[in-house]
Motif scaffolding. Structure first.
Motif, mmCIF file in Angstrom:
data_model
loop_
_atom_site.group_PDB
_atom_site.id
_atom_site.type_symbol
_atom_site.label_atom_id
_atom_site.label_comp_id
_atom_site.label_asym_id
_atom_site.label_seq_id
_atom_site.Cartn_x
_atom_site.Cartn_y
_atom_site.Cartn_z
ATOM 1 N N TRP A 311 0.832 -1.204 0.000
ATOM 2 C CA TRP A 311 0.000 0.000 0.000
ATOM 3 C C TRP A 311 0.863 1.249 0.000
ATOM 4 N N GLN A 312 0.274 2.332 -0.469
ATOM 5 C CA GLN A 312 0.974 3.618 -0.495
ATOM 6 C C GLN A 312 0.031 4.720 -0.045
ATOM 7 N N LEU A 313 0.588 5.690 0.677
ATOM 8 C CA LEU A 313 -0.207 6.844 1.073
ATOM 9 C C LEU A 313 -0.668 7.604 -0.166
ATOM 10 N N PRO A 314 -1.903 8.092 -0.181
ATOM 11 C CA PRO A 314 -2.353 8.922 -1.308
ATOM 12 C C PRO A 314 -1.695 10.295 -1.246
ATOM 13 N N ASP A 315 -1.885 11.060 -2.297
ATOM 14 C CA ASP A 315 -1.279 12.400 -2.331
ATOM 15 C C ASP A 315 -1.792 13.272 -1.202
ATOM 16 N N ARG A 316 -3.050 13.076 -0.836
ATOM 17 C CA ARG A 316 -3.638 13.875 0.243
ATOM 18 C C ARG A 316 -4.234 12.916 1.278
ATOM 19 N N VAL A 317 -3.757 13.015 2.485
ATOM 20 C CA VAL A 317 -4.189 12.094 3.544
ATOM 21 C C VAL A 317 -5.335 12.660 4.344
ATOM 22 N N THR A 318 -5.279 13.939 4.658
ATOM 23 C CA THR A 318 -6.309 14.574 5.484
ATOM 24 C C THR A 318 -6.849 15.793 4.767
ATOM 25 N N ASP A 319 -7.876 16.376 5.357
ATOM 26 C CA ASP A 319 -8.453 17.604 4.819
ATOM 27 C C ASP A 319 -7.914 18.833 5.523
ATOM 28 N N GLU A 320 -6.822 18.649 6.282
ATOM 29 C CA GLU A 320 -6.249 19.783 6.996
ATOM 30 C C GLU A 320 -5.604 20.760 6.020
ATOM 31 N N ILE A 321 -5.541 22.011 6.423
ATOM 32 C CA ILE A 321 -4.879 23.026 5.604
ATOM 33 C C ILE A 321 -3.384 22.703 5.554
ATOM 34 N N PRO A 322 -2.751 22.726 4.363
ATOM 35 C CA PRO A 322 -1.312 22.430 4.279
ATOM 36 C C PRO A 322 -0.519 23.239 5.297
ATOM 37 N N GLY A 323 0.341 22.570 6.036
ATOM 38 C CA GLY A 323 1.161 23.241 7.040
ATOM 39 C C GLY A 323 0.544 23.238 8.417
ATOM 40 N N GLN A 324 -0.754 22.886 8.490
ATOM 41 C CA GLN A 324 -1.429 22.928 9.792
ATOM 42 C C GLN A 324 -0.850 21.922 10.770
ATOM 43 N N LEU A 325 -0.401 20.764 10.260
ATOM 44 C CA LEU A 325 0.194 19.760 11.144
ATOM 45 C C LEU A 325 1.382 20.331 11.900
#
Length: 328
Positions: A311-325
């Motif tokens: 398996w591979q992570l998709p291009d977008r994992v969450t709906d968070e705003i980029p950089g929010q993590l």
């Protein structure tokens, strides 16, 4: 979150799966003394009968060699199965766990954990010459290896049943083994820069943590009871199987029935160890389905049908705003 399935392969019943540096993956089989080497995309490179007398063994694969170790012997062969050298030993079955293990590194060194004497031994993989051996601070147990990204150091943890496991970092310098203990129960992988590692909970230490390699200091930690998906059930416990699938995400398993036969997988942020997403495989995952990871966003699962899936992570994992993590 729906991961991308890259490939799958049907194999004989699986005992263990590990990453093989420079090769891909090594799978050992539960019902026979054999192993399968897979490339990074799960294509079969070779399948070989382990040249050992015991059915139960641990193994490692490198670019030029294959190694297998049992309670009675250590054997190294080439990729055609031709035995290059063999060493016999006697490890008494002193209760569980009592499991020797081995790891072929990128420098041509074969590292072997021997429960008898609690020793870590380094051999020249090509010749079988013993380079050095060192006594660890654990006891009779079962060791699992995690190579450091610098290609020179090697992480391992030694599980000792109900006793607290110990984690170590080892390397060769001047022909001698050097090393030190790493805080945290179960070392379970390094970030790509090699500056942090994942430590999993055990017994009284019921927290998952990201720690610094230089000092072992906790970067972030979270109690296992605090990790819960949005649809999670607090009665369902965090399983010990997990994987540092990338610098940004840790994959963990939570049991989803009272018998612990099935599990649900969650992605946590490495920066906060907070829930980021449920993993929707569109398949049921049974206990200990998380098998191995390359640390670059890909991981393997296994199940009772003996099918190994990549398996591979998709291009977008969450709906968070980029950089929010980064702000958490």
């Amino acid at each position: 979150m729906r991961p991308v399935m890259i490939a799958d392969v049907a194999l004989p019943p699986v005992r263990s799966i590990s990453q093989a540096a420079g090769v891909g993956w090594l799978v050992t089989h539960a019902a026979e003394s054999s192993a399968t080497v897979l490339d990074a995309g799960l294509r079969i490179v070779t399948r070989f009968d382990a040249p050992v007398r015991a059915q139960r063994f641990m193994a490692s694969a490198g670019q030029r060699h294959l190694a297998a170790v049992t309670l009675d012997e250590l054997v190294v062969c080439d990729h055609l199965g031709q035995v290059l050298w063999r060493r016999e030993h006697s490890i008494p079955r002193a209760g569980l766990p009592c499991t020797p293990n081995c790891h072929l590194d990128a420098q041509g060194v074969l590292w072997v954990y021997l429960p008898t004497g609690d020793e870590l031994v380094a051999y020249d993989a090509a010749t079988g010459a013993e380079l050095d051996r060192a006594r660890l601070d654990s006891s009779v147990g079962a060791a699992y290896f995690f190579p450091h990204p610098d290609g020179e150091r090697l992480g391992l943890h030694v599980g000792m049943g109900q006793d607290a496991p110990l984690s170590h970092l080892a390397w060769l310098a001047g022909g001698r083994i050097h090393g030190r203990d790493l805080p945290g129960p179960f070392l379970n992988g390094f970030t790509s820069a090699g500056d942090r590692y994942l430590a999993l909970p055990h017994g009284d230490v019921a927290e998952i943590a990201m720690r610094t390699v230089s000092t072992g200091a906790i970067v972030v930690a979270r109690g296992s009871t605090e990790i819960e998906g949005r649809t999670g059930d607090s009665d369902h416990r965090l399983m010990e199987a997990a994987a540092l699938v990338s610098d940004d995400f840790v994959l963990v398993a939570v049991n989803t029935d009272d018998d612990g036969d099935f599990e649900r997988h969650l992605l946590l942020s490495t920066r906060s160890l907070r829930w980021q997403a449920d993993v929707d495989y569109d398949l049921d995952m049974t206990q200990n389905a998380i098998a191995a990871t390359d640390g670059q966003g890909r991981w393997l699962t296994r199940g009772p049908d003996a099918t190994v899936r990549l398996w591979q992570l998709p291009d977008r994992v969450t709906d968070e705003i980029p950089g929010q993590l980064d702000l958490w």
